[in-house]
Design an enzyme around this catalytic site. Sequence first.
Site, mmCIF file in Angstrom:
data_model
loop_
_atom_site.group_PDB
_atom_site.id
_atom_site.type_symbol
_atom_site.label_atom_id
_atom_site.label_comp_id
_atom_site.label_asym_id
_atom_site.label_seq_id
_atom_site.Cartn_x
_atom_site.Cartn_y
_atom_site.Cartn_z
ATOM 1 N N GLY A 41 -24.344 34.656 12.774
ATOM 2 C CA GLY A 41 -25.023 34.823 11.485
ATOM 3 C C GLY A 41 -24.055 34.618 10.325
ATOM 4 C CB SER A 42 -24.229 35.874 6.853
ATOM 5 O OG SER A 42 -25.571 35.502 6.709
ATOM 6 C CB THR A 43 -19.578 37.153 10.009
ATOM 7 O OG1 THR A 43 -20.198 36.834 11.249
ATOM 8 C CG2 THR A 43 -19.918 38.567 9.600
#
Length: 805
Positions: free
Chosen positions: A381-383
């Site tokens: 995801g966004s990491t």
Amino acid sequence: MANAPRRKSDAARRANQVIRIRTLMMMALLGILTFFLLFWKLYDIQINQHDKLQADAVKQQTRSTVVTASRGTIYDKNGTPLAISATAETVFISPKDISDHAEDQDADYIARGLGRILEVDPDTLLEKMEKTWSQFEIVKKRADQEVADEVRKFLNGWIDDAGNELVEENEDGEMVLKSDPSKKPTRLYGIYLQPDSKRYYPYGTLAANVLGFVDGENNGGVGLEAKYDSTLKGTSGLTITAKNAAGGDLLYQYEQYYDAENGKSLVTTLDANVQSCLEDGLESMLTKFGAKNGGTGIVMDVNSGAIVGMASYPNYDLNDYGTLYDEKLKETLAAKLAALEKNRGTYESQEAYDEAVKKVKSDVVNTQWRNKCVDSTYEPGSTFKPITLATALEEGVVDMNTTFSCSGSIKVQGWGKPINCSRKTGHGTQTLKVATGNSCNPAFITMGLKIGTEKYYEYLKSFGLMEKTGVDMIGEAHGIFADEKSFNSNVVSLASYAFGQTFNVTPLELIRAQAACINGGYLYQPYVVDQVLDDEGNVVEQHDSTPIRQVVSEETSAKVRECLEYVVASGTGKNGQVAGYRIGGKTGTADKTGTRTPSNPQGDIVVSFMCFAPANDPQYIMLLTMDTPRRDTGTYPSGGNMVAPTASRIMSEILPWLGVEPDYTADQLAGADANVPNVVGQTAEAAKEKLTSLGFDCKTIGTGDTVTDQTPTGGAIVPNNATILLYLGTEKPNAPATVPHVVGLTAAEANKALTNAGLIMRVTGVTTAASGNVHAISQDKPEGTQLEAGSVVTVQFGSQPSSAD
Ligand SMILES: [Zn+2]
């Protein structure tokens, strides 16, 4: 005549001489011959017949046994032992000796006695004793020292089979029978003890999934113990036990033939204190949010790839590795066994069913041994967005002035419906930094599309995401990505990759790629073992942490840092702030593909947070993940809400410990005065909670559970952000504190100097200035003044450094 005798004598002398020479020669020859003969005999005995003779010797009067080499120690980076080998003794019996002495002693008695001491079924022992041809049947491997001593008492006849004392010491210091002091105790035949070593983990669960354990045969089972098994193990030796003339065994006389070569030790990059902070933080987070599948945590040195802390949940106790430790895992096992029980009728035989039960149990136990940081992959995801950001900046398709507009979703060619942003109403127009702070999906999809499939794929490879990191651990997995050809054929995968979905990476692969984004662009090979030591402590191997390659430039990296510092200062990562430190970071909330079902319409998620400090000059990076938190805890399920607060707590504990200096502003240090409560007598936990709720910082000294003293004492009036020292069983020092010179220092420097001296700083004067150039201009107690520890020193700050000090 005179001559004759002389001649005769000459002749005789000559003859004598000849004889002497001959004799000498003969003697020499004989000597040489004898020598050769002896030598040959010796050679024959020692070399040619060695095995046979030794075998005979073993049969006749000796017993050869293997001596386990002492396994090397595993240390943390500061020399704290994490895995050690302690002396133990293996107890074995010789059924032959027992049967040879059948008239003098009772086999049942021996079985009862040994069975009691060693917690072994006496019937099993009696079965072993039936093998009367055997001289070596192990009863208990690696018994602890106290247990071995009890066996020794039993075989010497000092205690009976039920453990009753049979002997007492007489005036001469000899052991004699209580029942008849004229008699000595009767020794039992056929019970032996053999020195051995046992692996012991002083901290139980600490770093369990990294260290691993040794199995029943002293071989590395999993973790570092397995990876470095041959290094740690050493080489076994051989000893021969001699029998005395009477045929009895000499108990403790070992004639050693081959020395055991002790194993080498490992100095790891782990820091036991960091590890403990990491685990405490993770455990309370996983418990608080009822994480179904545990989580992971890694702390890494940004500039070398050294792993300072690494944790994987569920975990276990290394000293009892076969027992399930995690409560959730126990529930899992119970559910699986119940399901088996339900289907019991479908198994053909009892054996088949038992086998199935065994398999389920072993699978679940295996789960707790895994190190998910290394051996499991997940959708980040966004990491993952920092990787897209760094690539876009490096390729020059965006710069710090680029703006993105977000309407709440974006249409991507080839994708049926628009891809949503986390904010349905949209983020409007944002700069690159703000878009990163908002974790805006449309902005990152736009960046990905600007980079293009081929370049993007090239960077995935360059960031080391498609290969194993090469970390010195077992079972490493690597990222799962679309193959290059299908990735390049359309932009659908590119669009989802750009915000971290539809592919898998290991947490370790991700954190090293993230580190490369912020450390100047350098990709390192992560590692856990820094040095190998021989048994005298000499370094025989040293890890070399040369970067593998530079993925992005120093300039790109600096820009990524700036964007990521904004994430924590003003974006989705605000909960990751740590007082006194500049923190950069990125939040992540990823859907787990394929987990949406009618009963679970929202599906499962993995929430995570990556952070590093100091943001302007990173030294340490941390990545925390939590797999499947509950959605009904009252906290909105996201990385920023669930994980960042824990990351903040861990960082605030480990950064000072790791020597990263806090950078408090005078403003942060200027607290209002408050009354220090008296917490003496309270538990450390309760005291800390009370003090921190009032704004105080706490520092504990000692290892007890109860506060035995405190500095400053209850009732003192100090700034409400002062550090209160709590003594846990350790005596509070009586010595007075000496006031240091602080004029001219920054607020952070002055506070550090006073705290180190055992004093508390009260700030007055100008605390913030447009220029940021605030220094101490006076102090109310002159340098060198002796004060009671915990006293307050008032320091006045001003925006101009004082010239008169
Ligand atoms: Zn957006």
